[in-house]
Design an enzyme around this catalytic site. Sequence first.
Site, PDB file in Angstrom:
ATOM      1  N   HIS A   1       0.830  -1.210   0.000  1.00 39.13           N
ATOM      2  CA  HIS A   1       0.000   0.000   0.000  1.00 39.13           C
ATOM      3  C   HIS A   1       0.862   1.257   0.000  1.00 39.13           C
ATOM      4  O   HIS A   1       2.065   1.201   0.240  1.00 39.13           O
ATOM      5  CB  HIS A   1      -0.902   0.018   1.245  1.00 39.13           C
ATOM      6  CG  HIS A   1      -2.034  -0.957   1.182  1.00 39.13           C
ATOM      7  ND1 HIS A   1      -1.897  -2.269   1.565  1.00 39.13           N
ATOM      8  CD2 HIS A   1      -3.322  -0.822   0.759  1.00 39.13           C
ATOM      9  CE1 HIS A   1      -3.060  -2.900   1.391  1.00 39.13           C
ATOM     10  NE2 HIS A   1      -3.938  -2.044   0.899  1.00 39.13           N
TER      11      HIS A   1
ATOM     12  N   LYS B   1      -0.431   4.797   4.772  1.00 38.07           N
ATOM     13  CA  LYS B   1      -1.363   3.876   5.441  1.00 38.07           C
ATOM     14  C   LYS B   1      -0.971   3.683   6.899  1.00 38.07           C
ATOM     15  O   LYS B   1       0.201   3.444   7.206  1.00 38.07           O
ATOM     16  CB  LYS B   1      -1.407   2.532   4.699  1.00 38.07           C
ATOM     17  CG  LYS B   1      -2.432   1.575   5.280  1.00 38.07           C
ATOM     18  CD  LYS B   1      -2.770   0.452   4.337  1.00 38.07           C
ATOM     19  CE  LYS B   1      -3.734  -0.546   4.971  1.00 38.07           C
ATOM     20  NZ  LYS B   1      -5.013   0.067   5.393  1.00 38.07           N
TER      21      LYS B   1
HETATM   22  N1  LIG Z   1     -12.668  -0.879   2.775  1.00 33.68           N
HETATM   23  C1  LIG Z   1     -12.013  -0.393   1.715  1.00 33.68           C
HETATM   24  O1  LIG Z   1     -12.324  -0.752   0.559  1.00 33.68           O
HETATM   25  C2  LIG Z   1     -10.945   0.613   1.940  1.00 33.68           C
HETATM   26  C3  LIG Z   1     -10.626   0.981   3.217  1.00 33.68           C
HETATM   27  N2  LIG Z   1      -9.729   1.985   3.448  1.00 33.68           N
HETATM   28  C4  LIG Z   1      -9.572   2.384   4.838  1.00 33.68           C
HETATM   29  O2  LIG Z   1     -10.270   3.628   5.000  1.00 33.68           O
HETATM   30  C5  LIG Z   1      -9.651   4.408   6.001  1.00 33.68           C
HETATM   31  C6  LIG Z   1      -9.345   5.800   5.444  1.00 33.68           C
HETATM   32  O3  LIG Z   1      -8.405   5.679   4.417  1.00 33.68           O
HETATM   33  P1  LIG Z   1      -7.909   6.954   3.574  1.00 33.68           P
HETATM   34  O4  LIG Z   1      -9.060   7.626   2.943  1.00 33.68           O
HETATM   35  O5  LIG Z   1      -6.787   6.490   2.734  1.00 33.68           O
HETATM   36  O6  LIG Z   1      -7.325   7.859   4.755  1.00 33.68           O
HETATM   37  P2  LIG Z   1      -7.137   9.438   4.787  1.00 33.68           P
HETATM   38  O7  LIG Z   1      -6.236   9.714   5.935  1.00 33.68           O
HETATM   39  O8  LIG Z   1      -6.769   9.941   3.431  1.00 33.68           O
HETATM   40  O9  LIG Z   1      -8.595   9.975   5.097  1.00 33.68           O
HETATM   41  C7  LIG Z   1      -9.204   9.914   6.337  1.00 33.68           C
HETATM   42  C8  LIG Z   1      -9.970  11.194   6.491  1.00 33.68           C
HETATM   43  O10 LIG Z   1     -10.745  11.115   7.666  1.00 33.68           O
HETATM   44  C9  LIG Z   1     -10.639  12.349   8.325  1.00 33.68           C
HETATM   45  N3  LIG Z   1     -10.988  12.213   9.726  1.00 33.68           N
HETATM   46  C10 LIG Z   1     -10.251  11.728  10.747  1.00 33.68           C
HETATM   47  N4  LIG Z   1     -10.949  11.772  11.879  1.00 33.68           N
HETATM   48  C11 LIG Z   1     -12.156  12.293  11.560  1.00 33.68           C
HETATM   49  C12 LIG Z   1     -13.322  12.587  12.292  1.00 33.68           C
HETATM   50  N5  LIG Z   1     -13.420  12.380  13.618  1.00 33.68           N
HETATM   51  N6  LIG Z   1     -14.379  13.099  11.636  1.00 33.68           N
HETATM   52  C13 LIG Z   1     -14.329  13.327  10.307  1.00 33.68           C
HETATM   53  N7  LIG Z   1     -13.249  13.101   9.567  1.00 33.68           N
HETATM   54  C14 LIG Z   1     -12.178  12.576  10.187  1.00 33.68           C
HETATM   55  C15 LIG Z   1      -9.211  12.769   8.102  1.00 33.68           C
HETATM   56  O11 LIG Z   1      -9.070  14.143   8.365  1.00 33.68           O
HETATM   57  P3  LIG Z   1      -7.633  14.779   8.779  1.00 33.68           P
HETATM   58  O12 LIG Z   1      -6.872  14.828   7.514  1.00 33.68           O
HETATM   59  O13 LIG Z   1      -8.021  16.123   9.334  1.00 33.68           O
HETATM   60  O14 LIG Z   1      -7.057  13.851   9.781  1.00 33.68           O
HETATM   61  C16 LIG Z   1      -9.053  12.415   6.628  1.00 33.68           C
HETATM   62  O15 LIG Z   1      -9.516  13.452   5.793  1.00 33.68           O
HETATM   63  C17 LIG Z   1      -8.419   3.619   6.444  1.00 33.68           C
HETATM   64  O16 LIG Z   1      -8.748   2.890   7.613  1.00 33.68           O
HETATM   65  C18 LIG Z   1      -8.164   2.666   5.277  1.00 33.68           C
HETATM   66  O17 LIG Z   1      -7.503   1.500   5.653  1.00 33.68           O
HETATM   67  C19 LIG Z   1      -9.116   2.634   2.427  1.00 33.68           C
HETATM   68  C20 LIG Z   1      -9.360   2.276   1.139  1.00 33.68           C
HETATM   69  C21 LIG Z   1     -10.309   1.243   0.778  1.00 33.68           C
HETATM   70  O1  LIG Z   2      -5.601   2.060   3.359  1.00 28.89           O
HETATM   71  C1  LIG Z   2      -5.837   1.722   2.175  1.00 28.89           C
HETATM   72  O2  LIG Z   2      -5.494   2.424   1.203  1.00 28.89           O
HETATM   73  C2  LIG Z   2      -6.563   0.474   1.952  1.00 28.89           C
HETATM   74  N1  LIG Z   2      -7.025  -0.162   2.985  1.00 28.89           N
HETATM   75  C3  LIG Z   2      -7.825  -1.321   2.974  1.00 28.89           C
HETATM   76  C4  LIG Z   2      -7.192  -2.401   3.838  1.00 28.89           C
HETATM   77  O3  LIG Z   2      -6.618  -2.078   4.898  1.00 28.89           O
HETATM   78  O4  LIG Z   2      -7.325  -3.565   3.505  1.00 28.89           O
HETATM   79  C5  LIG Z   2      -8.267  -1.766   1.623  1.00 28.89           C
HETATM   80  C6  LIG Z   2      -7.391  -1.388   0.484  1.00 28.89           C
HETATM   81  O5  LIG Z   2      -6.424  -2.364   0.273  1.00 28.89           O
HETATM   82  C7  LIG Z   2      -6.816   0.005   0.570  1.00 28.89           C
END
Ligand SMILES: NC(=O)C1=CN([C@@H]2O[C@H](COP(=O)(O)OP(=O)(O)OC[C@H]3O[C@@H](n4cnc5c(N)ncnc54)[C@H](OP(=O)(O)O)[C@@H]3O)[C@@H](O)[C@H]2O)C=CC1
Ligand SMILES: O=C(O)C1=N[C@H](C(=O)O)C[C@H](O)C1
Length: 255
Positions: free
Chosen positions: A148, A152
């Site tokens: 990743h 992450k």
């Molecule tokens: N299930 C799936 O298919 C996937 C899952 N994921 C998971 O999703 C999660 C997020 O990933 P990603 O988008 O890359 O992470 P990012 O860090 O890019 O985004 C997270 C966002 O959440 C915000 N945030 C944090 N705390 C709060 C809160 N209390 N209220 C509102 N917003 C908040 C952050 O703000 P700030 O920048 O101010 O901290 C940031 O903008 C991870 O756990 C990742 O593993 C990711 C991709 C795919």
């Molecule tokens: O953090 C990510 O980017 C992703 N998180 C998910 C995971 O923890 O499995 C899914 C995806 O691979 C991207």
Amino acid sequence: MTTRIGVTGATGRMGREVIAVATGREDCEVVFAVNREPAGETVDGIEVEPAAEFESLVADREPTAVIDFTGPESAADYVAACADAGIAFVTGTTGFDDEGDEALEAASEDTAVLHAPNFARGVQALVNVVGEAVRNLPGYDVELVETHHNAKRDAPSGTANRLLEEIEANGDFGGRTHGREGEAPRETGEIGVHALRAGDITGEHEIVLAGNHEEVRLTHRAEDRGVFAAGAVDAAVWIAGQKAGWYDFADVISE
Ligand SMILES: NC(=O)C1=CN([C@@H]2O[C@H](COP(=O)(O)OP(=O)(O)OC[C@H]3O[C@@H](n4cnc5c(N)ncnc54)[C@H](OP(=O)(O)O)[C@@H]3O)[C@@H](O)[C@H]2O)C=CC1
Ligand SMILES: O=C(O)C1=N[C@H](C(=O)O)C[C@H](O)C1
């Protein structure tokens, strides 16, 4: 009926993708979006509001589902608020500890909750086939490699943990070894787990099964985060109106 969606983590990597997908569809509408530090931003024409206003936005805009991609601490707070308000909650957030898992499960007694560590349809297919591969190749060494982007937080990925559960449920293994260093010969039955973090790689998972002078590799590679966002929006549209309970992405795909 149009699904009314609230988005948390709106300016994050995934939040932006979710808004892009949802605003492009006719079966749903983004009724609000929040982030911890919105700084007056809009994403695809949707104003991003402060996270502190989540509960009043829920009351005023009446979403039918919330999509969450934030972090495990905030997701646990949001699911509790959605349970109080009786709103369906879809989260792709990973890295929950036992307390976080319990918060999701407790909320599912009062509202519909769907947690998927990966919303790519191909990963669901991989989860379905990996157990069969393990059953067909008893005694083969199994290693899992996930790759990743460099921002992450959690390792191994949520998807890797899900795949590992499936592997362990289908074979006779002696435990997980996370990386190797120094004098570290492979123990019979161990599952090697390796997490790579580099650049802006979207997400790759590979399971290697080797033995009998042959190897099998099962690989999923997400080429674009829009794949995850599309699955999460499908899940939100599907779950709105479902009764309280615990759901996963397989329930969405199977219909
Ligand atoms: N299930 C799936 O298919 C996937 C899952 N994921 C998971 O999703 C999660 C997020 O990933 P990603 O988008 O890359 O992470 P990012 O860090 O890019 O985004 C997270 C966002 O959440 C915000 N945030 C944090 N705390 C709060 C809160 N209390 N209220 C509102 N917003 C908040 C952050 O703000 P700030 O920048 O101010 O901290 C940031 O903008 C991870 O756990 C990742 O593993 C990711 C991709 C795919
Ligand atoms: O953090 C990510 O980017 C992703 N998180 C998910 C995971 O923890 O499995 C899914 C995806 O691979 C991207």
